[in-house]
Design an enzyme around this catalytic site. Structure first.
Site, PDB file in Angstrom:
ATOM      1  N   ARG A 180       0.820  -1.208   0.000  1.00 53.23           N
ATOM      2  CA  ARG A 180       0.000   0.000   0.000  1.00 53.23           C
ATOM      3  C   ARG A 180       0.855   1.260   0.000  1.00 53.23           C
ATOM      4  O   ARG A 180       0.370   2.362  -0.253  1.00 53.23           O
ATOM      5  CB  ARG A 180      -0.922  -0.008   1.216  1.00 53.23           C
ATOM      6  CG  ARG A 180      -2.241   0.771   1.047  1.00 53.23           C
ATOM      7  CD  ARG A 180      -2.159   2.270   1.262  1.00 53.23           C
ATOM      8  NE  ARG A 180      -3.433   2.925   0.978  1.00 53.23           N
ATOM      9  CZ  ARG A 180      -4.215   3.477   1.888  1.00 53.23           C
ATOM     10  NH1 ARG A 180      -3.872   3.477   3.161  1.00 53.23           N
ATOM     11  NH2 ARG A 180      -5.347   4.063   1.536  1.00 53.23           N
ATOM     12  N   SER A 181       2.125   1.140   0.269  1.00 53.34           N
ATOM     13  CA  SER A 181       2.995   2.300   0.411  1.00 53.34           C
ATOM     14  C   SER A 181       3.488   2.789  -0.950  1.00 53.34           C
ATOM     15  O   SER A 181       4.240   2.090  -1.626  1.00 53.34           O
ATOM     16  CB  SER A 181       4.197   1.930   1.288  1.00 53.34           C
ATOM     17  OG  SER A 181       5.251   2.846   1.119  1.00 53.34           O
TER      18      SER A 181
END
EC number: 5.99.1.4
Length: 215
Positions: free
Chosen positions: A12-13
């Site tokens: 998700r980063s």
């Protein structure tokens, strides 16, 4: 002698995405082995993280990630769908999360095979590189095959051993914090943590000090 490092990473980063391709290139150019250590994103580990942050945090982060991508000529677009289901107005994280657990377990299963770095890079290019519906059709299967992995075997592994994989992912998080940091992307080399996509040149400097050689 091959140098060893560990990369703590979240699907998700955006900054993990902006770093991983360059770390992959590093391993292809130099005699360095980087082991992927997937962790669950802050949205899972600290669901109130986004609600607690300064109101300017989200807007600045979006502006910054876009210019970092432009600076390094890395394809970049907001993910469709987001690996984390979140109301971007209230910043509240939904209880039902259909993507991130599957993705992170796939990453850990790939890491078991020694192909975590390449797999995470290929998948991140789908998520953050502009592929709408990256979670549908054969997108993930093709990414796994590009990484030299058997997609069917990966699916079987995450279906049969979700709890075991989660224990390994939790151990990754513990190891990250024991290294001296808590966020991603963090590369740990020779016991020293380097946090952020903007520390890659410093990593190269340190590795050169330790006798890094070209392949």
């Amino acid at each position: 002698m091959t140098l060893q490092a560990q990369l703590y990473f979240s699907f998700r980063s955006p900054y993990s995405y902006l770093a991983i391709g360059r770390y992959r290139a590093l391993t292809e150019m130099f005699d360095v082995d980087i082991e992927l250590k997937p962790v669950y994103p802050l949205a899972i580990r600290q669901p109130d993280f986004f609600e607690r942050n300064h109101p300017n945090w989200l807007g600045y982060t979006f502006r910054d990630m876009i210019r970092v991508a432009q600076f390094h000529s890395i394809p970049f677009a907001p993910p469709k769908p987001d690996p984390i289901v979140q109301d971007m107005t209230t910043r509240k994280i939904a209880e039902d999360q259909p993507h991130v657990f599957r993705l992170t377990r796939l990453g850990q299963a790939a890491a078991r095979e020694g192909k975590g770095l390449v797999f995470a890079d290929e998948v991140s290019r789908l998520i953050w590189g502009g592929t709408a519906g990256w979670n549908e059709g054969d997108h993930l299967k093709i990414a796994a095959e590009k990484a030299g992995l058997d997609w069917g075997a990966l699916l079987e592994k995450i279906s049969a051993e979700p709890d075991e994989l989660d224990v390994e992912i939790a151990a990754n998080q513990d190891a990250l914090e024991a290294s001296g940091h808590w966020g991603v992307p963090t590369l740990v080399f020779d016991g020293e943590p380097f946090f952020g996509q903007d520390r890659i040149e410093m990593v190269l400097w340190r590795m050169n000090e330790k006798g890094m050689t070209e392949r």
